[in-house]
Design a protein around this motif. Sequence first.
Motif, PDB file in Angstrom:
ATOM      1  N   TYR A 110      10.274  -5.681  -1.710  1.00  0.00           N
ATOM      2  CA  TYR A 110       9.360  -5.030  -2.652  1.00  0.00           C
ATOM      3  C   TYR A 110       8.129  -5.885  -2.879  1.00  0.00           C
ATOM      4  O   TYR A 110       7.002  -5.371  -2.940  1.00  0.00           O
ATOM      5  N   GLU A 111       8.339  -7.196  -3.009  1.00  0.00           N
ATOM      6  CA  GLU A 111       7.199  -8.087  -3.233  1.00  0.00           C
ATOM      7  C   GLU A 111       6.236  -8.035  -2.051  1.00  0.00           C
ATOM      8  O   GLU A 111       5.021  -8.046  -2.231  1.00  0.00           O
ATOM      9  N   GLY A 112       6.791  -7.987  -0.857  1.00  0.00           N
ATOM     10  CA  GLY A 112       5.940  -7.879   0.326  1.00  0.00           C
ATOM     11  C   GLY A 112       5.095  -6.619   0.282  1.00  0.00           C
ATOM     12  O   GLY A 112       3.882  -6.637   0.543  1.00  0.00           O
ATOM     13  N   TYR A 113       5.742  -5.510  -0.082  1.00  0.00           N
ATOM     14  CA  TYR A 113       5.008  -4.245  -0.179  1.00  0.00           C
ATOM     15  C   TYR A 113       3.935  -4.319  -1.255  1.00  0.00           C
ATOM     16  O   TYR A 113       2.788  -3.907  -1.073  1.00  0.00           O
ATOM     17  N   ARG A 114       4.320  -4.863  -2.425  1.00  0.00           N
ATOM     18  CA  ARG A 114       3.386  -4.941  -3.555  1.00  0.00           C
ATOM     19  C   ARG A 114       2.184  -5.800  -3.195  1.00  0.00           C
ATOM     20  O   ARG A 114       1.037  -5.436  -3.485  1.00  0.00           O
ATOM     21  N   GLN A 150      -3.421  -6.290  -2.340  1.00  0.00           N
ATOM     22  CA  GLN A 150      -4.471  -6.957  -1.585  1.00  0.00           C
ATOM     23  C   GLN A 150      -5.466  -5.952  -1.072  1.00  0.00           C
ATOM     24  O   GLN A 150      -6.673  -6.154  -1.141  1.00  0.00           O
ATOM     25  N   SER A 151      -4.952  -4.847  -0.572  1.00  0.00           N
ATOM     26  CA  SER A 151      -5.872  -3.844  -0.028  1.00  0.00           C
ATOM     27  C   SER A 151      -6.681  -3.211  -1.135  1.00  0.00           C
ATOM     28  O   SER A 151      -7.783  -2.731  -0.909  1.00  0.00           O
ATOM     29  N   SER A 170      -8.276   3.183  -1.209  1.00  0.00           N
ATOM     30  CA  SER A 170      -7.942   4.231  -2.182  1.00  0.00           C
ATOM     31  C   SER A 170      -8.107   5.607  -1.558  1.00  0.00           C
ATOM     32  O   SER A 170      -7.343   6.514  -1.799  1.00  0.00           O
ATOM     33  N   ARG A 171      -9.132   5.735  -0.699  1.00  0.00           N
ATOM     34  CA  ARG A 171      -9.319   7.027  -0.041  1.00  0.00           C
ATOM     35  C   ARG A 171      -8.152   7.327   0.873  1.00  0.00           C
ATOM     36  O   ARG A 171      -7.611   8.421   0.876  1.00  0.00           O
ATOM     37  N   SER A 172      -7.733   6.293   1.639  1.00  0.00           N
ATOM     38  CA  SER A 172      -6.614   6.548   2.560  1.00  0.00           C
ATOM     39  C   SER A 172      -5.346   6.789   1.778  1.00  0.00           C
ATOM     40  O   SER A 172      -4.514   7.584   2.140  1.00  0.00           O
TER      41      SER A 172
END
Lengths: 367, 360
Positions: A286-290, A295-296, A307-309
């Motif tokens: 989960y931390e990796g995903y978060r 970051q993005s 945000s658009r994607s």
Amino acid sequence: MDKEYVGFAALPNQLHRKSVKKGFDFTLMVAGESGLGKSTLINSLFLTNLYEDRHLPEASARLTQTLTIERRGVEIEEGGIKVKLTLVDTPGFGDSVDCSDCWLPVVRFIEEQFEQYLRDESGLNRKNIQDSRVHCCLYFISPFGRGLRPLDVAFLRAVHDKVNIIPVIAKADALMPKETQALKQRIRDQLKEEEINIYQFPDCDSDEDEDFKRQDAEMKESIPFAVVGSCEVVRDGGTRPVRGRRYSWGTVEVENPHHCDFLNLRRMLVQTHLQDLKEVTHDILYEGYRASCLQSLARPGARDRASRSKLSRQSATEIPLPMLPLAETEKLIREKDEELRRMQEMLEKMQAQMQQSQTQGEQSDAL
Amino acid sequence: MDPLRQSPSPCSSRPSSPKTPPCEMLGYVGIEAVLDQLKIKAMKMGFEFNIMVVGQSGLGKSTMLNTLFKSKVWKCTLPGLAMPTPQTLQLKSVTHVIEEKGVKLKLTVTDTPGFGDQINNDKCWNPILGYINEQYERYLQEEILITRQRHIPDTRVHCCVYFVPPTGHCLRPLDIEFLQRLCRTVNVVPVIARADSLTLEEREAFRRRIQHNLRTHCIEVYPQKCFDEDINDRILNSKIRDRIPFAVVGADRQHLVNGRCVLGRKTKWGIIEVENMEHCEFPLLRDLLIRSHLQDLKDITHNVHYENYRVCRLNESHVLPHGPCWVNLAPTPPGPSVAPGPSKACRQAREDSDDNEDDY
């Protein structure tokens, strides 16, 4: 002696009591082609009939079937401890003639659970966060193939960094002992070749006795587990009743360690590593995903694009994602950025002032 | 049944009309000795049989061939050996001559590794259909030559054994797509592979569901109902049709069971004997393919499937043979589209018998 006794040795008991009160929740995903005995194995593992109302689709219905994600919940109680078990099933996986990208709905589902948790965690009211993240994925490998098939490899590659994978060899009673060993070795080699990270059972502590260490090593050697599932009790005249499958040439006993690895799987999944699976899901996956998600978002140029994607992904999955919580995090980040900039400006001003006063001082000295 | 008949009689295996009135014999003439003559000729010439096995890898196709013909017809690979899955379907053929009690059989087995193993298996049946039609084309080209060989080498596939994985549920979409297309071109015998992972009750339920699927999708597997010639055939074939698909297990190792040496698979909970009817239905498959219906398979291939192909090709090239100057057929590449259903031949048979009935 009493002065040295503080009393926090009783902490584990407090934890135990609290956990029993709170109960455990665990989400288990089962994936694999249809007909590999997934439902039977789950029923055997938890000794309940989770698939009572299951309706197997007809062959003509399967021609146009697409992959669906089904969730079933059940509360199991044993020894006063309640476990809320959620089972995520993937009917339709690997059934069509063309299975390209059939794993994408599964990947999206896992990510959605992470997103949901991320939103809940960043929200205002965090009292009752429901943890619907997938803690473990049991992947069923066919015993009839020569190891992992291309579809297996594609699926595992897509989810190995998002969920704990435990591969099992299904319907292991179709194999002779030598064939089982050869197949296990082949699968292990393939997993290494394709660089697929399966769930690593943690090493036992160094202060455990030799016997336990040997048992643990043996269990690790038998991964992927070759399992047989059955809920039927076979009563062979004379011998005690056992859970198994009766053939005309003999009876396979599900709980016999010489016949299959079912006991090992049950022990490692339920008895010893349930909590560890949840922790790895939370601390690592989960931390990796978060981290990658935030970051993005944080990069200004990439932020809009991300945000658009994200929006387009959301609209593709048709989930009415309320923009508020995400905007909150964005606002927080922006505010923090603003603060940082203001502080930097102040610092620069102060530095400039200091320099000015220094030069003025020098000038006055010179004069 | 005469094995030497070369002239094709469309749609009927027996060339003689049953309606000619019998004649009373006044003594022993010795006509029955013709059977011995046929037998001697057949033994001298030997028999040919071409069999194709289709199914996903690991379903025991090679082992089954070895068990059927009790010889190392095909080399088997253990699951441990690193056999890379072929990226495209490749057909491999091997020919052996096996002999039993003076009877020689030239056996050609065709394997299809890579079938159904990819992620996208769309149109994976096309190479197989192409191969089958290619063999028909070869025979056709030999047949239309001006000076023909005395015995045209027969490479046409007489039987295609389709291995269904033992899921226990029903036929998969891939199975249905493949069977629908192939039943119109070749004799297909579906079997439940690796049946040692199903209990007897599971097998029966699976079998009934598969039969229901085959009926729903109009898939006619061998022995086809429309080619039953008389009441005896129908009774015999009905019994077979009731048990198709056979639940089979293959093995090429021998084990000692109760003092006998049997072919089987040894597990920790028992030994599965391949030739024991209580364990699996391999004897039924062997009897069907070799002991009772081998010649019938060849007849149907020659009289029905090959004739269908030939009619299609002749219609396509718009050339009908007349006179000694045979015109070469336009060499169209044989594709999967060339093959109408067996119903066409069926209807002709019924018309013929109707005509005969009207006459008498």
